[in-house]
Motif scaffolding. Sequence first.
Motif, PDB file in Angstrom:
ATOM      1  N   TYR A 129      19.730  47.116  42.903  1.00 32.07           N
ATOM      2  CA  TYR A 129      19.456  45.908  43.684  1.00 32.07           C
ATOM      3  C   TYR A 129      20.683  45.424  44.462  1.00 32.07           C
ATOM      4  O   TYR A 129      20.568  44.976  45.606  1.00 32.07           O
ATOM      5  N   LEU A 130      21.862  45.488  43.854  1.00 37.07           N
ATOM      6  CA  LEU A 130      23.076  44.991  44.504  1.00 37.07           C
ATOM      7  C   LEU A 130      23.876  46.098  45.191  1.00 37.07           C
ATOM      8  O   LEU A 130      24.979  45.832  45.705  1.00 37.07           O
ATOM      9  N   ASP A 131      23.359  47.301  45.220  1.00 32.57           N
ATOM     10  CA  ASP A 131      24.092  48.416  45.821  1.00 32.57           C
ATOM     11  C   ASP A 131      24.443  48.127  47.282  1.00 32.57           C
ATOM     12  O   ASP A 131      23.591  47.701  48.069  1.00 32.57           O
ATOM     13  N   GLY A 132      25.693  48.351  47.614  1.00 27.88           N
ATOM     14  CA  GLY A 132      26.149  48.183  48.995  1.00 27.88           C
ATOM     15  C   GLY A 132      26.581  46.786  49.358  1.00 27.88           C
ATOM     16  O   GLY A 132      27.103  46.561  50.460  1.00 27.88           O
ATOM     17  N   LEU A 133      26.365  45.820  48.450  1.00 26.40           N
ATOM     18  CA  LEU A 133      26.719  44.437  48.749  1.00 26.40           C
ATOM     19  C   LEU A 133      28.132  44.119  48.249  1.00 26.40           C
ATOM     20  O   LEU A 133      28.563  44.612  47.218  1.00 26.40           O
ATOM     21  N   GLU A 134      28.809  43.269  48.979  1.00 28.39           N
ATOM     22  CA  GLU A 134      30.097  42.731  48.544  1.00 28.39           C
ATOM     23  C   GLU A 134      29.807  41.382  47.880  1.00 28.39           C
ATOM     24  O   GLU A 134      29.467  40.411  48.555  1.00 28.39           O
ATOM     25  N   VAL A 135      29.907  41.327  46.570  1.00 25.84           N
ATOM     26  CA  VAL A 135      29.510  40.141  45.810  1.00 25.84           C
ATOM     27  C   VAL A 135      30.721  39.236  45.568  1.00 25.84           C
ATOM     28  O   VAL A 135      31.743  39.677  45.041  1.00 25.84           O
ATOM     29  N   VAL A 136      30.582  37.964  45.954  1.00 28.72           N
ATOM     30  CA  VAL A 136      31.634  36.968  45.723  1.00 28.72           C
ATOM     31  C   VAL A 136      31.007  35.741  45.073  1.00 28.72           C
ATOM     32  O   VAL A 136      29.787  35.566  45.092  1.00 28.72           O
ATOM     33  N   HIS A 137      31.858  34.907  44.509  1.00 25.32           N
ATOM     34  CA  HIS A 137      31.397  33.672  43.859  1.00 25.32           C
ATOM     35  C   HIS A 137      32.282  32.527  44.348  1.00 25.32           C
ATOM     36  O   HIS A 137      33.305  32.228  43.732  1.00 25.32           O
ATOM     37  N   LYS A 138      31.908  31.902  45.453  1.00 24.73           N
ATOM     38  CA  LYS A 138      32.771  30.898  46.080  1.00 24.73           C
ATOM     39  C   LYS A 138      31.968  29.695  46.554  1.00 24.73           C
ATOM     40  O   LYS A 138      30.758  29.790  46.799  1.00 24.73           O
ATOM     41  N   ASP A 139      32.657  28.574  46.720  1.00 25.25           N
ATOM     42  CA  ASP A 139      32.069  27.447  47.417  1.00 25.25           C
ATOM     43  C   ASP A 139      31.760  27.889  48.844  1.00 25.25           C
ATOM     44  O   ASP A 139      32.578  28.564  49.484  1.00 25.25           O
ATOM     45  N   TYR A 140      30.592  27.540  49.343  1.00 23.35           N
ATOM     46  CA  TYR A 140      30.180  28.028  50.647  1.00 23.35           C
ATOM     47  C   TYR A 140      31.159  27.644  51.749  1.00 23.35           C
ATOM     48  O   TYR A 140      31.347  28.381  52.733  1.00 23.35           O
ATOM     49  N   ARG A 141      31.833  26.494  51.607  1.00 21.58           N
ATOM     50  CA  ARG A 141      32.785  26.063  52.624  1.00 21.58           C
ATOM     51  C   ARG A 141      34.007  26.958  52.662  1.00 21.58           C
ATOM     52  O   ARG A 141      34.536  27.268  53.738  1.00 21.58           O
ATOM     53  N   GLU A 142      34.451  27.379  51.500  1.00 16.37           N
ATOM     54  CA  GLU A 142      35.595  28.297  51.425  1.00 16.37           C
ATOM     55  C   GLU A 142      35.240  29.638  52.047  1.00 16.37           C
ATOM     56  O   GLU A 142      36.035  30.217  52.807  1.00 16.37           O
ATOM     57  N   LEU A 143      34.051  30.129  51.748  1.00 19.12           N
ATOM     58  CA  LEU A 143      33.629  31.418  52.303  1.00 19.12           C
ATOM     59  C   LEU A 143      33.435  31.321  53.810  1.00 19.12           C
ATOM     60  O   LEU A 143      33.822  32.230  54.555  1.00 19.12           O
ATOM     61  N   PHE A 144      32.845  30.241  54.273  1.00 17.26           N
ATOM     62  CA  PHE A 144      32.650  30.051  55.713  1.00 17.26           C
ATOM     63  C   PHE A 144      33.985  30.036  56.447  1.00 17.26           C
ATOM     64  O   PHE A 144      34.121  30.621  57.529  1.00 17.26           O
ATOM     65  N   ALA A 145      34.984  29.384  55.855  1.00 13.82           N
ATOM     66  CA  ALA A 145      36.308  29.293  56.476  1.00 13.82           C
ATOM     67  C   ALA A 145      36.926  30.673  56.693  1.00 13.82           C
ATOM     68  O   ALA A 145      37.682  30.884  57.648  1.00 13.82           O
ATOM     69  N   GLN A 146      36.611  31.617  55.823  1.00 15.45           N
ATOM     70  CA  GLN A 146      37.149  32.969  55.947  1.00 15.45           C
ATOM     71  C   GLN A 146      36.614  33.693  57.184  1.00 15.45           C
ATOM     72  O   GLN A 146      37.307  34.548  57.747  1.00 15.45           O
TER      73      GLN A 146
END
Length: 273
Positions: free
Chosen positions: A159-176
Amino acid sequence: MIKVYSSAPLSFQGQKRRFIKDFKEVLKKFDNITTVVDLFGGSGLLSHVTKRERPDVRVVYNDYDYFCDRLANVAATNEILSRIRPVLQGVEREKKVPAEQRAQILAIISEYSEKGYVDYITLGSSLLFSGKWAKTFQELSKETMYNVVRKADFDVSGYLDGLEVVHKDYRELFAQFKDDKDVLFLIDPPYLATDVVSYENYWKLSDYLDVLKLLVGTKYVYFTSNKSQIVELCEWINTNASIGNPFKGVEIRTQQNSLNYHTSFTDIMLVRE
């Protein structure tokens, strides 16, 4: 052969399985993107579908609710359910579980809870009436049980094959990624005026409105509901922006009210002299 899921392999409140056909069509329009960032990844279904439809792009799945932990523990979940099924023999499908069998089921789950991780959301989807959710043993033990246990084991392979999985506040990820013009953002925040009991955090109106700032100057696929009336709100603000905040500087008083033992609301009185 790569397995393609049309729904999340484990129960998740708010997954977008009914939108999959439309979502696939929309993805085809973004032929100039290199990365897709799923800011509110939820069950990961949109990320999964994106990677299967667009294997050429990088897909970042923000698993803020740690759905991956539920996937990783699916063997234990299947084991628990395999022990519950014999207990339910003789109980008609979709009918209430009698007290004796209910006590046996809770004893089985309690045994596993003492050992470690238990996926109460998945177990709840197999034992509770449709739309009911439980995140802890205490919550599950308070609910009426029904025989809705699936006959087959859960399969989450690939199910998760090929995905880059992160666990972050959406604002922090958006800033990247906000300055990258080749990025498509998938934005599916918890809906307003909708039951979100299975999510990890309480979602306020101000949180919901903050997300709208992410839509300015970006490529996005945004999901909402007519219950939130967010489109109507934005149209109204656009027409009446000159009034500012009519509640600025007012006195606020509140009163807590209860509808029943598990539902309450707050009445608010605003005063300007």
